[in-house]
Design an enzyme around this catalytic site. Structure first.
Site, PDB file in Angstrom:
ATOM      1  N   SER A  97      13.203  27.739 -21.727  1.00 51.61           N
ATOM      2  CA  SER A  97      12.165  26.783 -22.107  1.00 51.61           C
ATOM      3  C   SER A  97      12.508  25.987 -23.372  1.00 51.61           C
ATOM      4  O   SER A  97      13.529  25.324 -23.418  1.00 51.61           O
ATOM      5  CB  SER A  97      10.855  27.550 -22.254  1.00 51.61           C
ATOM      6  OG  SER A  97       9.797  26.692 -22.533  1.00 51.61           O
ATOM      7  N   THR A 155       5.208  37.053 -28.442  1.00 47.24           N
ATOM      8  CA  THR A 155       6.603  36.657 -28.232  1.00 47.24           C
ATOM      9  C   THR A 155       7.483  36.862 -29.466  1.00 47.24           C
ATOM     10  O   THR A 155       8.693  36.742 -29.387  1.00 47.24           O
ATOM     11  CB  THR A 155       6.704  35.169 -27.833  1.00 47.24           C
ATOM     12  OG1 THR A 155       6.170  34.385 -28.897  1.00 47.24           O
ATOM     13  CG2 THR A 155       5.937  34.874 -26.554  1.00 47.24           C
ATOM     14  N   ALA A 200      -3.060  24.235 -26.787  1.00 51.19           N
ATOM     15  CA  ALA A 200      -2.840  23.116 -27.705  1.00 51.19           C
ATOM     16  C   ALA A 200      -1.388  22.635 -27.637  1.00 51.19           C
ATOM     17  O   ALA A 200      -1.094  21.455 -27.792  1.00 51.19           O
ATOM     18  CB  ALA A 200      -3.200  23.534 -29.125  1.00 51.19           C
ATOM     19  N   ASN A 201      -0.459  23.564 -27.322  1.00 55.72           N
ATOM     20  CA  ASN A 201       0.964  23.196 -27.291  1.00 55.72           C
ATOM     21  C   ASN A 201       1.357  22.351 -26.079  1.00 55.72           C
ATOM     22  O   ASN A 201       2.512  21.961 -25.939  1.00 55.72           O
ATOM     23  CB  ASN A 201       1.835  24.451 -27.380  1.00 55.72           C
ATOM     24  CG  ASN A 201       1.619  25.401 -26.207  1.00 55.72           C
ATOM     25  OD1 ASN A 201       1.292  24.979 -25.096  1.00 55.72           O
ATOM     26  ND2 ASN A 201       1.808  26.685 -26.444  1.00 55.72           N
ATOM     27  N   ASP A 243       9.056  19.529 -22.967  1.00 59.88           N
ATOM     28  CA  ASP A 243       9.872  20.607 -23.538  1.00 59.88           C
ATOM     29  C   ASP A 243      11.082  20.858 -22.634  1.00 59.88           C
ATOM     30  O   ASP A 243      11.282  20.159 -21.628  1.00 59.88           O
ATOM     31  CB  ASP A 243       9.038  21.875 -23.801  1.00 59.88           C
ATOM     32  CG  ASP A 243       8.806  22.695 -22.553  1.00 59.88           C
ATOM     33  OD1 ASP A 243       8.768  22.097 -21.456  1.00 59.88           O
ATOM     34  OD2 ASP A 243       8.657  23.928 -22.651  1.00 59.88           O
ATOM     35  N   ASP A 260      12.094  22.901 -20.359  1.00 59.45           N
ATOM     36  CA  ASP A 260      12.028  23.112 -18.907  1.00 59.45           C
ATOM     37  C   ASP A 260      10.872  22.324 -18.283  1.00 59.45           C
ATOM     38  O   ASP A 260      10.470  22.575 -17.145  1.00 59.45           O
ATOM     39  CB  ASP A 260      11.954  24.605 -18.546  1.00 59.45           C
ATOM     40  CG  ASP A 260      10.699  25.296 -19.048  1.00 59.45           C
ATOM     41  OD1 ASP A 260      10.090  24.779 -20.010  1.00 59.45           O
ATOM     42  OD2 ASP A 260      10.324  26.345 -18.486  1.00 59.45           O
ATOM     43  N   ASP A 315       7.629  22.130 -18.684  1.00 57.62           N
ATOM     44  CA  ASP A 315       6.286  22.610 -18.345  1.00 57.62           C
ATOM     45  C   ASP A 315       5.290  22.350 -19.476  1.00 57.62           C
ATOM     46  O   ASP A 315       4.135  22.745 -19.398  1.00 57.62           O
ATOM     47  CB  ASP A 315       6.290  24.093 -17.911  1.00 57.62           C
ATOM     48  CG  ASP A 315       6.738  25.042 -18.998  1.00 57.62           C
ATOM     49  OD1 ASP A 315       7.189  24.573 -20.058  1.00 57.62           O
ATOM     50  OD2 ASP A 315       6.635  26.265 -18.781  1.00 57.62           O
ATOM     51  N   PRO A 340      -1.708  39.586 -33.104  1.00 60.12           N
ATOM     52  CA  PRO A 340      -0.270  39.857 -32.999  1.00 60.12           C
ATOM     53  C   PRO A 340       0.341  38.899 -31.984  1.00 60.12           C
ATOM     54  O   PRO A 340      -0.232  38.690 -30.909  1.00 60.12           O
ATOM     55  CB  PRO A 340      -0.224  41.298 -32.471  1.00 60.12           C
ATOM     56  CG  PRO A 340      -1.553  41.557 -31.848  1.00 60.12           C
ATOM     57  CD  PRO A 340      -2.544  40.595 -32.434  1.00 60.12           C
ATOM     58  N   SER A 341       1.486  38.292 -32.327  1.00 65.78           N
ATOM     59  CA  SER A 341       2.167  37.412 -31.372  1.00 65.78           C
ATOM     60  C   SER A 341       2.640  38.230 -30.190  1.00 65.78           C
ATOM     61  O   SER A 341       3.011  39.396 -30.333  1.00 65.78           O
ATOM     62  CB  SER A 341       3.361  36.753 -32.067  1.00 65.78           C
ATOM     63  OG  SER A 341       4.283  36.304 -31.091  1.00 65.78           O
TER      64      SER A 341
END
Ligand SMILES: CC(=O)N[C@H]1[C@@H](OP(=O)(O)O)O[C@H](CO)[C@@H](O)[C@@H]1O
Ligand SMILES: [Mg+2]
Length: 499
Positions: A5, A462, A328-329, A222, A224, A226, A459-460
């Site tokens: 990605s 990723t 939002a991204n 981005d 890939d 998406d 907590p993230s």
């Protein structure tokens, strides 16, 4: 789908589509984690053996399976795809079909289409998108014509697969003035100083954009394809942009769908009881700008929140007749329920015979065209971009008109390194911390100090960090709130804290 990605070109990874074309079912994620981390080949085979038994999968070659494989433009993709092929062929009855270089949403779309017995080649994908786009444009009210500058769109392809696919689409849409930059052919590096993730996080122009682009509508994909965001170059400071993020794409889509539904609801001569109360839902995460949520509520729309991660948003959106979701991204789409589509088709047939060409029939046709244009499997930057373009034309809007729908509240995001991020347990779509005790009370005290203040930590999923989000009426306040909450996270969970 072999892709990493928006990450560095040297990274690579895999995204898995399930037979519906959606994301891998959440129950299978622990298994995917386990095999990815298996220490030895023996262990790997054993894990598969156990899983096959547990899930009762016939593994004797009696049932055949076809697995579609695709990759993005990363150089390592070629050998990884070869490895995936060998893996597939090591299973009796399984065949791999190499679909070549694709965007992630294209592969999801193909899996969905094949399993619905629909046309499913890459050309079919392009034909469906371009024909439904043209159809929508043909339904634009005649009186609306854009000014000269507003005709043009410049797209940043992140030096990845999205740019080259958009080139193909562009040829099929000869009416559109699109310039594609960072298509990967000019020698730039994938995701380096370019792409939707960079533009949205850094709020600066991607490479290849400059002063002469001020005022022109720009979009960024981005790696890939998406994710999609729009932006325009600021006239006073050419490295800064006015960002039109996923929340605003969501707003534009929701506004348009709501308008079409109200046209449908207008009392035709004798149709009052044939109105179907379509349930329209807007799905966001806690990272959605508070001003966007206020905007939806003012429009009278139902807004629901889910934890971060598109799999949660998608699942929630699927509960509505029309469910619209976006992070939002810039990752999101619009989902239409089968029953609503059946109703729309029936209504179209009925209106064709009774009041062909009426405003109501046009609204029905527009909604049907949107359902064909926007990817029903996952968020898709290319189909999202065409829908944005069609709606802006329909409304006769510039990017500036669109951006003015509401003003984002200033916000700040920070990351905090902690001993163990899993010590943080949240509730209410990640807006409240329930463990460790007392930290939420301390956050509330900070938030109360700022007008329009809002802040949360989670907590993230990723990265090994705690993410801090804060917004407030002015930037300094959002920064200061984020800093105070980050300090709290450090006090309660950081390395200085033994408990
Ligand atoms: C705040 C933020 O942008 N979080 C991102 C990020 O998740 P985290 O769990 O926050 O690390 O990566 C996800 C996958 O790309 C994306 O879905 C999500 O929106
Ligand atoms: Mg992506």
């Amino acid at each position: 789908m072999i892709t990493a990605s928006h990450n560095k070109v040297t990274d690579n990874g895999v995204k898995i589509a399930d037979p519906s074309g959606g994301m891998l079912t959440q129950e299978w994620e622990p298994f995917a984690d386990a095999i990815a981390n298996s220490p030895t080949p023996q262990h790997f085979v054993q894990l598969i053996d156990e899983f096959v038994k547990k899930e009762n999968i016939r593994f004797d070659g009696v049932r055949s399976a076809k697995i579609l494989l695709g990759r993005d433009t990363r150089p390592s993709g070629e050998s990884l795809l070869e490895a995936a092929k060998q893996g597939v062929y090591s299973i009796v009855g399984a065949t791999a079909i190499d679909m070549g270089i694709l965007t992630t949403p294209q592969l999801h779309w193909m899996v969905r289409a094949r399993n619905k017995d629909m046309k499913a080649t890459e050309l079919d994908y392009f034909e469906q998108l371009s024909s439904s786009f043209r159809f929508l444009i043909d339904l634009t009210p005649n009186q609306i014509k854009m000014s000269k500058t507003d005709d043009k769109l410049i797209v940043d392809g992140a030096n990845g697969v999205g740019g080259e696919k958009l080139e193909v689409l562009k040829k099929m849409l000869n009416s559109m003035d699109i310039e594609i930059r960072n298509s990967g052919k000019e020698g730039g590096v994938l995701n380096e100083g370019v792409g939707a993730d960079y533009v949205q996080k850094e709020k600066v122009v991607p490479q290849g954009f400059q002063l002469k682009d001020v005022g022109i509508r720009c979009a960024s994909l981005d790696g890939d394809a998406d994710r999609l965001v729009y932006f325009s170059v600021q006239s006073n400071n050419t490295s800064k942009i006015d960002l039109v993020d996923g929340d605003k794409i969501l707003s534009l889509f929701a506004l348009f769908i709501k308008e079409q539904l109200s046209i449908l609801k207008m009392e035709g001569d004798d149709h009052v009881d044939e109105n179907y109360e379509a349930r329209l839902g807007v799905v966001q995460t806690a990272y959605a700008n508070g001003a966007s949520t206020d905007y939806f509520r003012q429009l009278g729309l139902e807004v629901v929140f889910t934890p971060t991660g598109v799999k949660y948003l998608h699942e929630k959106a699927a509960e509505y007749d029309i469910g619209i979701y976006f992070e939002a991204n810039g990752h999101g789409t619009i989902l239409f329920s089968e029953s609503f589509l059946t109703w729309l088709n029936a209504r179209n047939n009925e209106l064709s015979s009774k009041s062909k060409g009426s405003e109501q029939q046009k609204a029905v046709l527009r909604l049907l065209a949107v359902s064909n244009l926007i990817n029903q499997a996952v968020g898709d930057a290319l189909s999202g971009l065409l829908l944005v373009e069609a709606i802006l034309q329909y409304k006769g809007w510039s990017i500036h008109n669109w951006s003015e729908l509401y003003h984002d509240l200033p916000s700040r995001q920070l990351k905090v390194k902690v001993v163990d991020r899993t010590a943080v347990v949240t509730a209410n779509a990640e807006t409240v911390v329930v463990r460790p005790p007392l930290i939420q009370e301390a956050i509330n005290v900070e938030v109360a100090k700022y007008p329009q203040g809002r802040s949360f930590i989670r907590p993230s999923g990723t990265e090994d960090v705690i993410r801090v989000y804060a917004e407030a009426s002015i930037q300094e306040a959002a920064d200061s709130l984020a800093n105070s909450v980050a300090k709290l996270a450090d006090q309660f969970l950081g390395f200085g804290n033994s408990g």
